[in-house]
Design a protein around this motif. Structure first.
Motif, PDB file in Angstrom:
ATOM      1  N   VAL A   1      -0.409  39.699  21.606  1.00  0.00           N
ATOM      2  CA  VAL A   1      -0.770  40.200  20.443  1.00  0.00           C
ATOM      3  C   VAL A   1       0.749  41.104  20.757  1.00  0.00           C
ATOM      4  O   VAL A   1       0.306  42.231  20.842  1.00  0.00           O
ATOM      5  CB  VAL A   1      -1.572  40.837  20.273  1.00  0.00           C
ATOM      6  CG1 VAL A   1      -1.090  40.629  18.366  1.00  0.00           C
ATOM      7  CG2 VAL A   1      -2.845  39.557  20.089  1.00  0.00           C
ATOM      8  N   PRO A   2       1.637  40.817  19.750  1.00  0.00           N
ATOM      9  CA  PRO A   2       2.779  42.304  19.929  1.00  0.00           C
ATOM     10  C   PRO A   2       2.508  43.243  18.655  1.00  0.00           C
ATOM     11  O   PRO A   2       1.530  43.382  18.213  1.00  0.00           O
ATOM     12  CB  PRO A   2       3.787  41.501  17.869  1.00  0.00           C
ATOM     13  CG  PRO A   2       3.486  39.742  18.637  1.00  0.00           C
ATOM     14  CD  PRO A   2       2.358  39.354  19.082  1.00  0.00           C
ATOM     15  N   ASP A   3       2.539  44.301  19.372  1.00  0.00           N
ATOM     16  CA  ASP A   3       2.630  45.642  18.875  1.00  0.00           C
ATOM     17  C   ASP A   3       2.444  45.823  17.338  1.00  0.00           C
ATOM     18  O   ASP A   3       1.552  46.459  17.127  1.00  0.00           O
ATOM     19  CB  ASP A   3       3.089  46.783  20.090  1.00  0.00           C
ATOM     20  CG  ASP A   3       2.913  47.146  21.279  1.00  0.00           C
ATOM     21  OD1 ASP A   3       1.737  46.349  21.539  1.00  0.00           O
ATOM     22  OD2 ASP A   3       4.059  47.203  22.392  1.00  0.00           O
ATOM     23  N   GLU A   4       3.844  45.150  16.841  1.00  0.00           N
ATOM     24  CA  GLU A   4       3.190  45.727  15.585  1.00  0.00           C
ATOM     25  C   GLU A   4       2.566  44.378  14.466  1.00  0.00           C
ATOM     26  O   GLU A   4       1.883  44.901  13.677  1.00  0.00           O
ATOM     27  CB  GLU A   4       4.629  44.851  15.245  1.00  0.00           C
ATOM     28  CG  GLU A   4       5.046  43.540  15.248  1.00  0.00           C
ATOM     29  CD  GLU A   4       6.265  43.295  16.494  1.00  0.00           C
ATOM     30  OE1 GLU A   4       7.015  41.975  16.187  1.00  0.00           O
ATOM     31  OE2 GLU A   4       6.169  44.022  17.323  1.00  0.00           O
ATOM     32  N   VAL A   5       1.690  44.017  15.775  1.00  0.00           N
ATOM     33  CA  VAL A   5       0.788  42.838  14.973  1.00  0.00           C
ATOM     34  C   VAL A   5      -0.225  43.776  14.942  1.00  0.00           C
ATOM     35  O   VAL A   5      -1.428  43.824  14.114  1.00  0.00           O
ATOM     36  CB  VAL A   5       0.422  41.913  15.784  1.00  0.00           C
ATOM     37  CG1 VAL A   5      -0.452  41.277  14.868  1.00  0.00           C
ATOM     38  CG2 VAL A   5       1.660  40.588  15.146  1.00  0.00           C
ATOM     39  N   LEU A   6      -1.096  44.429  16.273  1.00  0.00           N
ATOM     40  CA  LEU A   6      -2.161  44.921  16.537  1.00  0.00           C
ATOM     41  C   LEU A   6      -2.269  46.075  15.416  1.00  0.00           C
ATOM     42  O   LEU A   6      -3.352  46.967  15.369  1.00  0.00           O
ATOM     43  CB  LEU A   6      -1.653  45.715  17.923  1.00  0.00           C
ATOM     44  CG  LEU A   6      -1.931  44.725  19.176  1.00  0.00           C
ATOM     45  CD1 LEU A   6      -0.980  45.479  21.064  1.00  0.00           C
ATOM     46  CD2 LEU A   6      -2.903  44.125  19.633  1.00  0.00           C
ATOM     47  N   GLU A   7      -0.935  46.891  14.598  1.00  0.00           N
ATOM     48  CA  GLU A   7      -1.256  47.628  14.139  1.00  0.00           C
ATOM     49  C   GLU A   7      -1.871  47.262  12.223  1.00  0.00           C
ATOM     50  O   GLU A   7      -1.468  48.270  11.063  1.00  0.00           O
ATOM     51  CB  GLU A   7       0.179  48.555  13.537  1.00  0.00           C
ATOM     52  CG  GLU A   7       0.099  49.624  15.482  1.00  0.00           C
ATOM     53  CD  GLU A   7       1.736  50.069  14.744  1.00  0.00           C
ATOM     54  OE1 GLU A   7       2.860  49.895  14.149  1.00  0.00           O
ATOM     55  OE2 GLU A   7       2.346  50.888  16.337  1.00  0.00           O
ATOM     56  N   LEU A   8      -1.545  46.433  12.745  1.00  0.00           N
ATOM     57  CA  LEU A   8      -2.317  45.791  11.219  1.00  0.00           C
ATOM     58  C   LEU A   8      -3.116  45.569  10.395  1.00  0.00           C
ATOM     59  O   LEU A   8      -3.917  45.536  11.379  1.00  0.00           O
ATOM     60  CB  LEU A   8      -1.666  44.087  10.457  1.00  0.00           C
ATOM     61  CG  LEU A   8       0.409  44.367  10.766  1.00  0.00           C
ATOM     62  CD1 LEU A   8       0.564  42.558  10.334  1.00  0.00           C
ATOM     63  CD2 LEU A   8       0.752  44.693   9.705  1.00  0.00           C
ATOM     64  N   ARG A   9      -3.993  45.904   8.975  1.00  0.00           N
ATOM     65  CA  ARG A   9      -4.890  45.891   8.723  1.00  0.00           C
ATOM     66  C   ARG A   9      -5.969  44.719   9.024  1.00  0.00           C
ATOM     67  O   ARG A   9      -5.044  43.898   8.420  1.00  0.00           O
ATOM     68  CB  ARG A   9      -5.196  46.119   8.156  1.00  0.00           C
ATOM     69  CG  ARG A   9      -4.772  47.891   7.574  1.00  0.00           C
ATOM     70  CD  ARG A   9      -5.715  48.264   6.016  1.00  0.00           C
ATOM     71  NE  ARG A   9      -6.538  48.108   5.451  1.00  0.00           N
ATOM     72  CZ  ARG A   9      -6.947  48.424   4.576  1.00  0.00           C
ATOM     73  NH1 ARG A   9      -5.931  48.719   3.369  1.00  0.00           N
ATOM     74  NH2 ARG A   9      -8.446  48.635   4.327  1.00  0.00           N
ATOM     75  N   CYS A  10      -7.163  44.142   9.015  1.00  0.00           N
ATOM     76  CA  CYS A  10      -7.709  42.436   8.984  1.00  0.00           C
ATOM     77  C   CYS A  10      -9.338  42.800   8.724  1.00  0.00           C
ATOM     78  O   CYS A  10      -9.252  43.937   8.912  1.00  0.00           O
ATOM     79  CB  CYS A  10      -7.108  41.933  10.042  1.00  0.00           C
ATOM     80  SG  CYS A  10      -8.283  42.542  11.341  1.00  0.00           S
ATOM     81  N   ASN A  11      -9.795  41.732   8.531  1.00  0.00           N
ATOM     82  CA  ASN A  11     -11.262  41.924   8.019  1.00  0.00           C
ATOM     83  C   ASN A  11     -12.064  42.287   9.671  1.00  0.00           C
ATOM     84  O   ASN A  11     -11.504  41.633  10.487  1.00  0.00           O
ATOM     85  CB  ASN A  11     -11.680  41.140   7.686  1.00  0.00           C
ATOM     86  CG  ASN A  11     -11.535  40.151   6.280  1.00  0.00           C
ATOM     87  OD1 ASN A  11     -10.132  39.785   6.118  1.00  0.00           O
ATOM     88  ND2 ASN A  11     -12.272  41.127   5.602  1.00  0.00           N
ATOM     89  N   LYS A  12     -12.985  42.999   9.978  1.00  0.00           N
ATOM     90  CA  LYS A  12     -13.716  43.325  10.933  1.00  0.00           C
ATOM     91  C   LYS A  12     -14.473  42.008  11.122  1.00  0.00           C
ATOM     92  O   LYS A  12     -15.130  41.604  10.572  1.00  0.00           O
ATOM     93  CB  LYS A  12     -14.344  44.381  10.921  1.00  0.00           C
ATOM     94  CG  LYS A  12     -13.831  45.992  10.697  1.00  0.00           C
ATOM     95  CD  LYS A  12     -14.781  46.843  10.339  1.00  0.00           C
ATOM     96  CE  LYS A  12     -16.038  47.105  11.986  1.00  0.00           C
ATOM     97  NZ  LYS A  12     -16.964  48.125  11.813  1.00  0.00           N
TER      98      LYS A  12
END
Length: 589
Positions: A472-483
């Motif tokens: 998973v790209p680093d820029e995606v890891l920093e995005l918000r998402c539902n738990k």
């Protein structure tokens, strides 16, 4: 200020003001133009009438004066009884009283027979010889012997005419003894064949014939006519007071310049028309009272004014009625919108027409219906969200003491040297720790760590036959998402997709960032899903299951938080594996 008033005015006021500008004002301007044109036409007609009347009077005057001018030529013709012309006889100078008496008697006979007969207006005939002789006859008075005609104030005009007739108002001349009536003179100098001056021949007439000509012109009651000779002496017309005399005299002196002027006589205004005769050199002033114009103009003015007022009132009332018919539905819509602003969605506009306003009302009703539906859907969505959150919380293991117990067991396993059990307990403890956070959102990185803990347990359980790949790209890891959206999918893949007894199986987690959204992919290389099973799964996902904590729970929470544009997609082929795609919006952490 006017611009502000226009923008703040109601639609009905704007329509009325527009009507006034586009209809009433042009009507008023048009009426003024028509009235002005009619007034000019009336004035032109009156001027034409005055000019025509004056031309007719001048023509009649000239006809009469031409007759008198012809009579002044009589002395040139032979006298039928004596076979001599009058000039030959008058050319003699009486040597004694008897000759003088004979010549006077002959002149009287000549005057009666040749001139006065048939011309009752002629009151006298006189010949003033160049050698001082005077012969003639007057019905009243006489000219004394020895009078020098050159002393008369009008003689210069006769002398300058060089034999042409001259027409003069001589009034009551001072050289006439016992005269009692004003006279009009037609004078001509007489010449012999060698153009030698013989004398001056004068025919005296009373003023009645001239006045009759003016009266026969049938002037209107208030019109005034003034005729002057070449001395500017008044022949026809009467003046009432010194001020009127002065004004009339000034107009006579102006000549042609007096035409078209407006003067005031005895508090009455008149318009001046000027006329001149080349033949008699008489000039005339014809004064038409302004009331003659004003009577017709006033009638037309009142007629136009009445028409404008009547048509304006009728058209204005009709327009106001039409404006109200147009604006009343709009006002009704405005009131309904105010009710909607206050939260009342149970309003309906009564559509009576199919025009633009009717279609607007129908659109309003549709909009309110849609708003009611959306409010209900939002309400229902909130309820489902709360239920989903409650269900999610129900299935979370919250007690802290359980976490503490697992930590104690982990320590004992490490002391006893059972490291695999310690690793499993450590992973379970991490899962419990992450699940204790009650926030609705986390980051993609948190979800990956949560899944990694879960997969660590599964790898120990399956004796390392389960392989894991996370890219998973680093820029995606920093995005918000539902738990807790990845773990249920990974769990389904392990439980229903993989068969680790057949050999090594792989779980792969990938991520990709697109414009305005990102995707997470959970892929396994297991047995895949048959078509019949896929239909069951899709049917399961399309029906609400409040108690579900698997795929349906994940899908419901994505829809509740982000809408129907985002969610899950399952791609599978039997014997080839399965991929579950999660689509979420880009929400910075």
């Amino acid at each position: 200020m006017l611009k502000t008033y226009w923008f703040n005015a109601s639609l009905q006021k704007k329509l009325v003001m527009t009507y006034l500008c586009l209809v009433i004002v042009p009507i008023i301007i048009f009426s003024c133009v028509v009235y002005r044109a009619y007034s000019n036409s009336i004035q032109s007609s009156v001027n034409e009438y005055a000019n025509e009347t004056l031309r007719q009077i001048t023509l009649n005057m000239d006809t009469h004066l031409n007759t008198l001018a012809q009579l002044t030529l009589t002395p040139y013709f032979l006298e039928p009884y004596s076979r001599e012309d009058a000039l030959s006889i008058w050319g003699k100078v009486a040597q004694n009283l008897r000759e003088q008496s004979d010549l006077d008697k002959w002149t009287s006979d000549f005057a009666f027979n040749s001139i006065m007969k048939g011309h009752p207006e002629v009151v006298g005939v006189y010949f003033f010889g160049a050698r001082g002789q005077i012969y003639g006859h007057l019905n009243f008075g006489y000219v004394p012997e020895g009078y020098d005609i050159k002393q008369a104030p009008w003689y210069d005009y006769v002398n300058n005419a060089s034999g042409k007739p001259v027409f003069l108002n001589v009034g009551m001349p001072s050289f006439v003894v016992d005269g009692y009536e004003p006279m009009f003179a037609t004078a001509r100098q007489m010449y012999d064949a060698q153009r030698r001056l013989l004398g001056t021949f004068v025919i005296f007439t009373n003023m009645s014939r001239l006045n009759d000509i003016a009266e026969n012109a049938q002037l209107k009651h208030f019109d005034k006519l003034y005729i002057f000779d070449l001395q500017n002496r008044l022949i026809v017309g009467k003046t009432g007071n010194p001020e009127e005399n002065r004004i009339i005299a000034e107009l006579s002196q102006k000549g042609k310049e007096a035409a078209g002027q407006v003067v005031t006589l005895n508090k009455q205004t008149y318009r001046v028309t000027y006329g001149y005769s080349e033949f008699s050199q008489l000039h005339s002033l014809y004064l038409v009272p302004s009331i003659t114009l004003f009577k017709q103009q006033r009638f037309v003015f009142y007629l136009i004014l009445g028409f404008v007022i009547f048509s304006t009132m009728i058209s204005f009332l009709i327009f106001v009625w039409i404006a109200r018919r147009i604006t009343s539905p709009l006002k009704q819509l405005q009131l309904l919108m105010i009710d909607v602003e206050k939260g009342n969605f149970d309003v309906v506009y009564s559509v009576r027409t199919e025009d633009e306003i009717g279609r607007l009302g129908a659109s309003f009703n549709n909009m309110i219906s849609q708003m009611r539906r959306l409010v209900y859907e939002v309400y229902e969505a909130e309820l489902r969200k709360k239920q989903a959150d409650f269900t999610s919380l129900q299935h979370q293991i919250r007690p802290h003491f359980l976490y503490n117990v697992l930590e104690t067991i982990n320590m004992m396993a490490e002391i006893k040297g059972v490291h695999e059990i310690g690793d499993m307990i450590s992973s379970v403890g991490e899962l419990l720790r992450l699940s204790l956070h009650r926030n609705d959102y986390g980051t993609v990185g948190d979800e990956i760590r949560y899944v990694q803990s879960y997969l660590s347990i599964q790898q120990i359980f399956h004796k390392n036959s389960l392989q894991v790949s996370i890219k998973v790209p680093d820029e995606v890891l920093e995005l918000r998402c539902n738990k807790f959206i990845l773990q249920p999918i990974v769990e389904n893949a392990i439980l229903h997709g993989l068969d680790c007894e057949l050999g090594k199986q792989t779980i792969r987690i990938d991520g990709a960032l697109e414009e305005g959204r990102f995707r997470l992919y959970v892929t396994d290389d297991g047995r895949g899903i048959s078509e019949s099973r896929m239909r069951v799964i899709l049917e399961h996902l399309s029906v609400e299951h409040p108690e579900s904590i698997g795929l349906r729970n994940v899908l419901d929470r994505i829809h509740l938080y982000h809408g129907g544009r985002y969610g899950l997609r399952i791609c599978s082929m039997e014997g080839e594996g399965t991929t579950v795609q999660i689509t979420l919006p880009v929400l910075p952490a």
